[in-house]
Design an enzyme around this catalytic site. Structure first.
Site, PDB file in Angstrom:
ATOM      1  N   ARG A   1      17.392  13.746  19.226  1.00  0.00           N
ATOM      2  CA  ARG A   1      16.364  14.100  18.226  1.00  0.00           C
ATOM      3  C   ARG A   1      15.430  15.197  18.730  1.00  0.00           C
ATOM      4  NH1 ARG A   1      15.575   9.964  14.082  1.00  0.00           N
ATOM      5  NH2 ARG A   1      17.721   9.522  13.513  1.00  0.00           N
TER       6      ARG A   1
ATOM      7  N   ARG B   1      10.233  15.561  14.291  1.00  0.00           N
ATOM      8  CA  ARG B   1       8.868  15.592  13.769  1.00  0.00           C
ATOM      9  C   ARG B   1       7.776  15.684  14.826  1.00  0.00           C
ATOM     10  NH1 ARG B   1      10.293  10.481  10.286  1.00  0.00           N
ATOM     11  NH2 ARG B   1      11.634  10.387  12.106  1.00  0.00           N
TER      12      ARG B   1
ATOM     13  N   ARG C   1      10.667  21.916   7.809  1.00  0.00           N
ATOM     14  CA  ARG C   1      10.991  20.782   6.948  1.00  0.00           C
ATOM     15  C   ARG C   1      10.211  20.868   5.643  1.00  0.00           C
ATOM     16  NH1 ARG C   1      10.631  16.104   4.897  1.00  0.00           N
ATOM     17  NH2 ARG C   1      10.812  14.090   5.936  1.00  0.00           N
TER      18      ARG C   1
ATOM     19  N   ASP D   1      22.951  14.630   9.956  1.00  0.00           N
ATOM     20  CA  ASP D   1      22.698  13.187  10.047  1.00  0.00           C
ATOM     21  C   ASP D   1      24.012  12.430   9.946  1.00  0.00           C
ATOM     22  OD1 ASP D   1      20.147  11.315  10.021  1.00  0.00           O
ATOM     23  OD2 ASP D   1      21.707  10.328   8.857  1.00  0.00           O
TER      24      ASP D   1
ATOM     25  N   TYR E   1      25.336   0.803   7.399  1.00  0.00           N
ATOM     26  CA  TYR E   1      24.456   1.409   6.382  1.00  0.00           C
ATOM     27  C   TYR E   1      25.111   1.386   5.004  1.00  0.00           C
ATOM     28  CZ  TYR E   1      21.363   2.983  10.107  1.00  0.00           C
ATOM     29  OH  TYR E   1      20.499   2.996  11.162  1.00  0.00           O
TER      30      TYR E   1
HETATM   31  O1  CP3 Z   1      19.569  14.390  17.711  1.00  0.00           O
HETATM   32  C1  CP3 Z   1      19.323  15.327  16.936  1.00  0.00           C
HETATM   33  O2  CP3 Z   1      18.266  15.981  16.984  1.00  0.00           O
HETATM   34  C2  CP3 Z   1      20.380  15.763  15.938  1.00  0.00           C
HETATM   35  C3  CP3 Z   1      20.175  15.356  14.569  1.00  0.00           C
HETATM   36  C4  CP3 Z   1      20.264  13.894  14.249  1.00  0.00           C
HETATM   37  C5  CP3 Z   1      19.461  13.274  13.255  1.00  0.00           C
HETATM   38  N1  CP3 Z   1      19.888  11.997  13.085  1.00  0.00           N
HETATM   39  C6  CP3 Z   1      18.358  13.933  12.532  1.00  0.00           C
HETATM   40  C7  CP3 Z   1      17.380  13.097  11.809  1.00  0.00           C
HETATM   41  C8  CP3 Z   1      21.145  12.920  14.718  1.00  0.00           C
HETATM   42  C9  CP3 Z   1      22.163  13.016  15.841  1.00  0.00           C
HETATM   43  C10 CP3 Z   1      20.900  11.742  13.965  1.00  0.00           C
HETATM   44  C11 CP3 Z   1      21.696  10.518  14.146  1.00  0.00           C
HETATM   45  C12 CP3 Z   1      21.360   9.336  13.361  1.00  0.00           C
HETATM   46  N2  CP3 Z   1      20.890   9.266  12.086  1.00  0.00           N
HETATM   47  C13 CP3 Z   1      21.600   8.020  13.812  1.00  0.00           C
HETATM   48  C14 CP3 Z   1      22.213   7.645  15.141  1.00  0.00           C
HETATM   49  C15 CP3 Z   1      21.286   7.786  16.283  1.00  0.00           C
HETATM   50  C16 CP3 Z   1      20.140   6.817  16.261  1.00  0.00           C
HETATM   51  O3  CP3 Z   1      19.015   7.283  16.084  1.00  0.00           O
HETATM   52  O4  CP3 Z   1      20.378   5.600  16.453  1.00  0.00           O
HETATM   53  C17 CP3 Z   1      21.185   7.150  12.788  1.00  0.00           C
HETATM   54  C18 CP3 Z   1      21.201   5.641  12.847  1.00  0.00           C
HETATM   55  C19 CP3 Z   1      20.762   7.952  11.699  1.00  0.00           C
HETATM   56  C20 CP3 Z   1      20.299   7.499  10.364  1.00  0.00           C
HETATM   57  C21 CP3 Z   1      18.907   7.904  10.105  1.00  0.00           C
HETATM   58  N3  CP3 Z   1      18.496   9.207   9.874  1.00  0.00           N
HETATM   59  C22 CP3 Z   1      17.776   7.081  10.042  1.00  0.00           C
HETATM   60  C23 CP3 Z   1      17.791   5.581  10.252  1.00  0.00           C
HETATM   61  C24 CP3 Z   1      16.687   7.901   9.759  1.00  0.00           C
HETATM   62  C25 CP3 Z   1      15.289   7.445   9.451  1.00  0.00           C
HETATM   63  C26 CP3 Z   1      14.515   7.138  10.670  1.00  0.00           C
HETATM   64  C27 CP3 Z   1      13.757   8.330  11.123  1.00  0.00           C
HETATM   65  O5  CP3 Z   1      13.794   8.638  12.324  1.00  0.00           O
HETATM   66  O6  CP3 Z   1      13.094   8.928  10.246  1.00  0.00           O
HETATM   67  C28 CP3 Z   1      17.151   9.242   9.713  1.00  0.00           C
HETATM   68  C29 CP3 Z   1      16.336  10.447   9.464  1.00  0.00           C
HETATM   69  C30 CP3 Z   1      16.467  11.571  10.448  1.00  0.00           C
HETATM   70  N4  CP3 Z   1      17.641  12.001  11.021  1.00  0.00           N
HETATM   71  C31 CP3 Z   1      15.403  12.416  10.889  1.00  0.00           C
HETATM   72  C32 CP3 Z   1      15.971  13.374  11.732  1.00  0.00           C
HETATM   73  C33 CP3 Z   1      15.274  14.527  12.414  1.00  0.00           C
HETATM   74  C34 CP3 Z   1      13.973  12.342  10.433  1.00  0.00           C
HETATM   75  C35 CP3 Z   1      13.922  12.956   9.090  1.00  0.00           C
HETATM   76  C36 CP3 Z   1      12.642  13.626   8.730  1.00  0.00           C
HETATM   77  O7  CP3 Z   1      12.432  14.802   9.102  1.00  0.00           O
HETATM   78  O8  CP3 Z   1      11.849  12.975   8.041  1.00  0.00           O
END
Ligand code: CP3
Length: 349
Positions: free
Chosen positions: A29, A33, A42, A79, A156
């Site tokens: 990540r 944010r 964003r 994602d 999911y």
């Molecule tokens: O690592 C990176 O920077 C690459 C991009 C990436 C994102 N999500 C961007 C993201 C990667 C590799 C993921 C993987 C992901 N997404 C997983 C597996 C890894 C983990 O964290 O366990 C899972 C379970 C998801 C599903 C997901 N996406 C959730 C549960 C959420 C909400 C929780 C949160 O952190 O907001 C997301 C949103 C998400 N994916 C964000 C980002 C940068 C935040 C979105 C925003 O900008 O509001």
């Protein structure tokens, strides 16, 4: 592109099994944010999914942490839930809560999903982002692509949201195993095509995120965590000889032991539930490992961060290691602490 000659980029060298004096470093990540520049892009995109599907803006946010910190790898901004969406599930994000999807719990739901060949229609913008990045990254920076592991993606799709204990997915696994296995199989096939297209677009490493692997054990872990990871890894390596793969069976505990051998991945990513000393003795003996500083240090910083970073670098210093967090950096993290972690790793090596 698949690596056919001896690699020069540090992450590719570690993935090829080389022990480096200073471990290469990137962060889960890392575009997110906690960075003001991410929040600005964003806001320009509107919402998170619009950002994922806009190749220019997704390229921009992927590059932001590379510009600011000079990480050794960039990870594609996307994602794991784009694959269910490409298979026809509805997907949206509720601010402050997380993802929501239309659910797959009956044969009728499953029958409405699209065939694997149709996923590219939705995912084409992601491949364009990969192509952009392959042309835009500094020559020393490795481009990592990724997808969710079938079990985690299925949790999911079945629940329609994130769950604490993956209860709905376990329920389907037990109560309608043929449907559960059909869904897992469809996700596995789609994931292979999705990752293969990322590699063709220029991604140099693939990472499989199995965030909920820790809720499987025994035979279920074998069948639904190890087996899909093995199938994806073997097929990708057949199509793209030499492509390095990182597996992340998060919270797998002692089931991390033997994961390299059972799946064929080149590297196993570790979360914080295992100590670096334990993982060096039990997992790194089989190949490269990645990890595993607790994300909270990016919030708390200070001497505690320095001490813990040094002790992880030291514990893994006798084998191939890529430094990373044990899970994604959180929005409340301070970018100064990220810099402190990087400086500490590069001084300690
Ligand atoms: O690592 C990176 O920077 C690459 C991009 C990436 C994102 N999500 C961007 C993201 C990667 C590799 C993921 C993987 C992901 N997404 C997983 C597996 C890894 C983990 O964290 O366990 C899972 C379970 C998801 C599903 C997901 N996406 C959730 C549960 C959420 C909400 C929780 C949160 O952190 O907001 C997301 C949103 C998400 N994916 C964000 C980002 C940068 C935040 C979105 C925003 O900008 O509001």
């Amino acid at each position: 592109m698949a690596q056919t000659t001896a690699p020069t980029k540090t992450i590719l060298r570690a993935l090829a099994g080389e022990t480096l004096a200073t471990p290469p470093i990137w962060m889960m990540r890392q575009a997110g944010r906690y960075l003001p520049e991410y929040k600005a892009t964003r806001a320009e995109a509107g919402d998170f999914l619009s950002l994922c599907y806009n190749p220019d803006l997704a390229t921009e946010v992927t590059l932001q942490p590379i510009r600011r910190f000079g990480f050794d790898a960039a990870i594609l901004f996307a994602d794991i839930l784009l694959v269910p969406q490409a298979l026809g599930a509805d997907l949206w994000f509720v601010t402050g809560e997380g993802p929501r999807l239309s659910t797959v719990t009956t044969q009728a739901d499953f029958d409405q999903l699209k065939p694997v060949d149709d996923i590219h229609e939705t995912l084409n913008p992601i491949y364009q982002t990969v192509r952009n990045l392959a042309g835009a990254l500094p020559p020393e920076t490795t481009l990592i692509g990724f997808a969710g592991a079938p079990w985690t993606v299925a949790t999911y799709m079945i629940a329609g949201q994130g769950t604490k204990d993956q209860g709905p997915a376990h329920q389907l696994r037990i109560n309608d195993n043929p449907l559960f296995e059909s869904l897992l199989n469809l996700i596995t096939k789609a994931t292979i095509e999705y990752m293969s297209a990322q590699i063709e677009a220029g991604a140099e490493v693939m990472k499989i995120f199995d965030s909920w692997a820790g809720s499987l054990s025994g035979e279920a872990f074998q069948k639904y965590a190890l087996e899909p990871a093995r199938e994806i890894t073997q097929e990708l390596k057949k199509r793209h000889p030499g492509i390095p793969i990182i597996g992340f069976p998060r919270e797998a505990g002692d089931q991390y032991i033997g994961f390299h051998k059972a799946t064929g991945v080149d590297c196993v990513a570790l979360d914080n539930s295992v100590s670096a000393e334990w993982a060096a003795a039990n997992v790194q003996v089989d190949g490269c490992v990645q990890g595993n500083l607790a994300s909270r240090h990016m919030v708390t910083g200070g001497q505690d961060l320095i001490d813990e970073t040094r002790s992880i670098v030291k514990a893994f210093s006798k084998g191939p290691h890529i430094f990373n967090l044990g899970h994604g950096i959180t929005p409340d993290a301070n970018p100064d602490n990220v810099q402190l972690m990087i400086d500490t790793v590069r001084d300690a090596g």
